[in-house]
Design a protein around this motif. Structure first.
Motif, mmCIF file in Angstrom:
data_model
loop_
_atom_site.group_PDB
_atom_site.id
_atom_site.type_symbol
_atom_site.label_atom_id
_atom_site.label_comp_id
_atom_site.label_asym_id
_atom_site.label_seq_id
_atom_site.Cartn_x
_atom_site.Cartn_y
_atom_site.Cartn_z
ATOM 1 N N LYS A 92 0.811 -1.212 0.000
ATOM 2 C CA LYS A 92 0.000 0.000 0.000
ATOM 3 C C LYS A 92 0.848 1.267 0.000
ATOM 4 C CE LYS A 92 -3.985 -2.329 1.786
ATOM 5 N NZ LYS A 92 -3.361 -3.648 1.544
ATOM 6 N N THR A 120 -7.211 -1.455 -0.562
ATOM 7 C CA THR A 120 -6.444 -1.076 -1.753
ATOM 8 C C THR A 120 -5.801 -2.293 -2.405
ATOM 9 O OG1 THR A 120 -5.946 1.118 -0.856
ATOM 10 C CG2 THR A 120 -4.527 0.307 -2.618
ATOM 11 N N ASN A 122 -3.708 -2.098 -5.291
ATOM 12 C CA ASN A 122 -2.401 -1.794 -5.879
ATOM 13 C C ASN A 122 -2.059 -0.321 -5.740
ATOM 14 O OD1 ASN A 122 -4.621 -1.659 -8.086
ATOM 15 N ND2 ASN A 122 -2.984 -0.371 -8.878
ATOM 16 N N VAL A 123 -0.793 -0.010 -5.865
ATOM 17 C CA VAL A 123 -0.314 1.378 -5.936
ATOM 18 C C VAL A 123 0.675 1.418 -7.092
ATOM 19 C CG1 VAL A 123 0.712 3.307 -4.702
ATOM 20 C CG2 VAL A 123 -0.559 1.566 -3.422
ATOM 21 N N SER A 143 -4.512 3.722 -8.145
ATOM 22 C CA SER A 143 -4.882 2.653 -7.218
ATOM 23 C C SER A 143 -6.304 2.192 -7.493
ATOM 24 C CB SER A 143 -4.794 3.118 -5.762
ATOM 25 O OG SER A 143 -3.460 3.220 -5.321
ATOM 26 N N GLN A 160 -9.217 1.494 -11.803
ATOM 27 C CA GLN A 160 -8.216 2.415 -11.260
ATOM 28 C C GLN A 160 -8.688 3.873 -11.258
ATOM 29 O OE1 GLN A 160 -5.174 0.995 -10.463
ATOM 30 N NE2 GLN A 160 -5.320 -0.947 -11.535
#
Length: 309
Positions: A92, A120, A122-123, A143, A160
């Protein structure tokens, strides 16, 4: 012999450029599968690129220890700041490090920009922008938070949106906020200051039918960015990197559908001219950001590489 040719080309370029410019262009880069680390390309004209075949920072942060999408900016004191993607999924935060010379990196840490959102997924692809007017750094990234936005053609774990935080010192950060929601899945966004109070967001429409590049516009660096354009790239393109050369803006991007690197020129971000026949990008290069560096910094890198052969 290959190393000799490389350094001959490097020194020849420096001799030629020193009479007309004190800066060169650098392109942060990585190679798939993104487990090796930070690489660089360099150019004297912004069109023809050479690779520096070294790893300048190994990925040691995050659960997957990868480095994708390295974004670098040089501040007014001469310090380089780097952010990058540290994991495909699960983590994260994003990676951060700083350097005085692009060779020796310190202050390596994870910036937990989405820690407050436990769902969350993904970043991805953090991008740095320096807001001169307010003397702050703007960091944006993509994200997915499931069930947060309406679903169109995307799956719930790939819907996203772009988020943002700002900082003056990479120690204290403003709370993460939503940066861009154009009502479609968006990644790989880059802020460009076209003129004072005139900003452009170069972005990837990541919705399944499109997956191409567009632009949007704002009078404020933090948006909202509106009037999303029609695509200026083909299907299956991503990772825009933008540089201004004289009176033109050059937008490089990864055409992963055709397995090539491409570019367009524009003066107004409304009409775009394909200039693939004018560029030269080394094979295996994957997208980062283009930034100017003093010629002396490139000389230091060359000297370092030569002494560590």
């Amino acid at each position: 012999m290959q190393n000799f040719k490389l350094y001959f080309v490097l020194f020849l370029g420096i001799l030629l450029s020193s009479s007309c410019s004190k800066h060169v262009y650098m392109f942060s880069s990585f190679h798939e599968p993104a487990d090796e680390g930070l690489r660089f390309l360099y150019s004297y004209d912004g069109y023809n690129w050479e690779a520096l075949n070294k790893i300048y920072l190994k990925p040691e942060l995050g659960s997957q220890k990868i480095m994708r999408d390295p974004s670098i900016i040089r501040d007014k004191h001469g310090t380089y700041h780097l952010v990058w993607t540290i994991a495909w999924r699960g983590d994260k935060g994003i990676g951060y490090a700083s350097s005085k010379d692009l060779i020796h990196w310190e202050n390596k840490k994870i910036l937990p920009v989405m820690e407050h959102e436990p769902e969350t997924v993904n970043v991805w692809a953090p991008e740095l922008f320096y807001d001169e007017k307010d003397d702050r750094f703007v960091i944006i990234w993509a994200s997915t938070i499931p069930d947060r936005f309406p679903l169109h053609t995307e799956s719930n774990d790939n819907n996203q949106r772009m988020y943002v935080t700002t900082t003056k010192d990479f120690v204290d950060f403003t709370p993460t906020e939503l940066f861009s929601d154009p009502d479609f899945s968006i990644i790989d966004a880059v802020i460009v200051e076209k003129d004072r109070d005139d900003y452009v967001l170069v972005l990837k429409d990541n919705s399944r039918p499109n997956r191409n590049l567009k632009v949007a516009f704002s009078s404020d660096v933090l948006g909202p960015y509106e009037d999303v354009s029609e695509p200026f790239s083909d299907y299956l393109t991503e990772g825009p990197s933008v540089v201004k050369i004289q009176d033109k803006w050059l937008i490089y991007f990864d055409s992963y559908g055709s397995k090539s690197y491409e570019a367009v020129e524009t003066t107004d971000f409304k009409s775009f001219k394909v200039v693939n026949d004018q560029i030269s990008v080394p094979e295996d290069h994957k997208h980062g950001t283009i930034f100017k560096v003093p010629l002396k910094d490139l000389k230091k890198i060359i000297k370092h590489d030569k002494s560590n052969r």
